[in-house]
Motif scaffolding. Sequence first.
Motif, PDB file in Angstrom:
ATOM      1  N   VAL A  42       1.097  -1.969  -0.363  1.00 53.89           N
ATOM      2  CA  VAL A  42       0.157   0.210   0.024  1.00 53.89           C
ATOM      3  C   VAL A  42       0.695   1.152  -0.245  1.00 53.89           C
ATOM      4  O   VAL A  42       0.363   1.941  -1.510  1.00 53.89           O
ATOM      5  N   ARG A  43       2.034   1.292   0.653  1.00 53.26           N
ATOM      6  CA  ARG A  43       3.212   2.544   0.826  1.00 53.26           C
ATOM      7  C   ARG A  43       3.096   2.270  -0.815  1.00 53.26           C
ATOM      8  O   ARG A  43       3.612   3.241  -1.017  1.00 53.26           O
ATOM      9  N   VAL A  49       1.124   5.992  -6.905  1.00 54.20           N
ATOM     10  CA  VAL A  49       0.677   7.305  -7.544  1.00 54.20           C
ATOM     11  C   VAL A  49       0.916   8.218  -7.368  1.00 54.20           C
ATOM     12  O   VAL A  49       0.452   9.921  -8.220  1.00 54.20           O
ATOM     13  N   TRP A  50       1.368   9.105  -6.479  1.00 57.31           N
ATOM     14  CA  TRP A  50       1.903  10.200  -6.026  1.00 57.31           C
ATOM     15  C   TRP A  50       3.241  11.009  -6.653  1.00 57.31           C
ATOM     16  O   TRP A  50       3.011  12.049  -7.156  1.00 57.31           O
ATOM     17  N   ARG A  54       2.503  13.691  -9.885  1.00 56.64           N
ATOM     18  CA  ARG A  54       3.758  14.728 -10.179  1.00 56.64           C
ATOM     19  C   ARG A  54       4.186  14.803 -11.213  1.00 56.64           C
ATOM     20  O   ARG A  54       5.284  15.217 -11.583  1.00 56.64           O
ATOM     21  N   GLY A  55       4.392  13.999 -12.278  1.00 58.91           N
ATOM     22  CA  GLY A  55       5.371  13.803 -14.271  1.00 58.91           C
ATOM     23  C   GLY A  55       6.354  12.989 -12.957  1.00 58.91           C
ATOM     24  O   GLY A  55       7.447  13.280 -14.140  1.00 58.91           O
ATOM     25  N   PRO A  60       3.087   1.623 -14.426  1.00 59.18           N
ATOM     26  CA  PRO A  60       3.621   0.435 -14.859  1.00 59.18           C
ATOM     27  C   PRO A  60       3.369   0.151 -15.467  1.00 59.18           C
ATOM     28  O   PRO A  60       2.323   0.043 -15.987  1.00 59.18           O
ATOM     29  N   SER A  61       4.133  -1.421 -16.221  1.00 54.77           N
ATOM     30  CA  SER A  61       3.862  -2.217 -17.109  1.00 54.77           C
ATOM     31  C   SER A  61       2.095  -2.807 -17.127  1.00 54.77           C
ATOM     32  O   SER A  61       2.124  -2.906 -15.228  1.00 54.77           O
TER      33      SER A  61
END
Length: 121
Positions: A42-43, A49-50, A54-55, A60-61
């Motif tokens: 989860v971490r 995601v963060w 933020r680019g 991920p594939s």
Amino acid sequence: MPHTTDLPFAVVADPARLLYTEFGVERSPSALLNPRAWVPVVRAVLSGVWNVVRGREHLPSTSPHGGRLGLPADFLIAPDGRVLAAKYGEHVYDQWSVDELLELAARKDARTTDRVADAER
């Protein structure tokens, strides 16, 4: 492998899983389903995601080479190629910590040094 260039040790890529097979490293649904792995997973997802938002990273594939169900395995290998220690993980986050690895390496180095000293006597 751009994500390993700054590591202070050799990393061996094995996308065809030939070494995984040779060393008996398995795949299992428990790699991701074991409750001990949930917090780190989860971490990692939240952090990922963060960073995607933020680019700083890409998604991920959806079908990574080798799959997602591989169990980890760590090997401490001497410069001459001998396997000094091995740890076969039971879930995705079951590996040596850096402290454990450094302690193992120090113990193995001390034993090797003792053997060399004994041989020289």
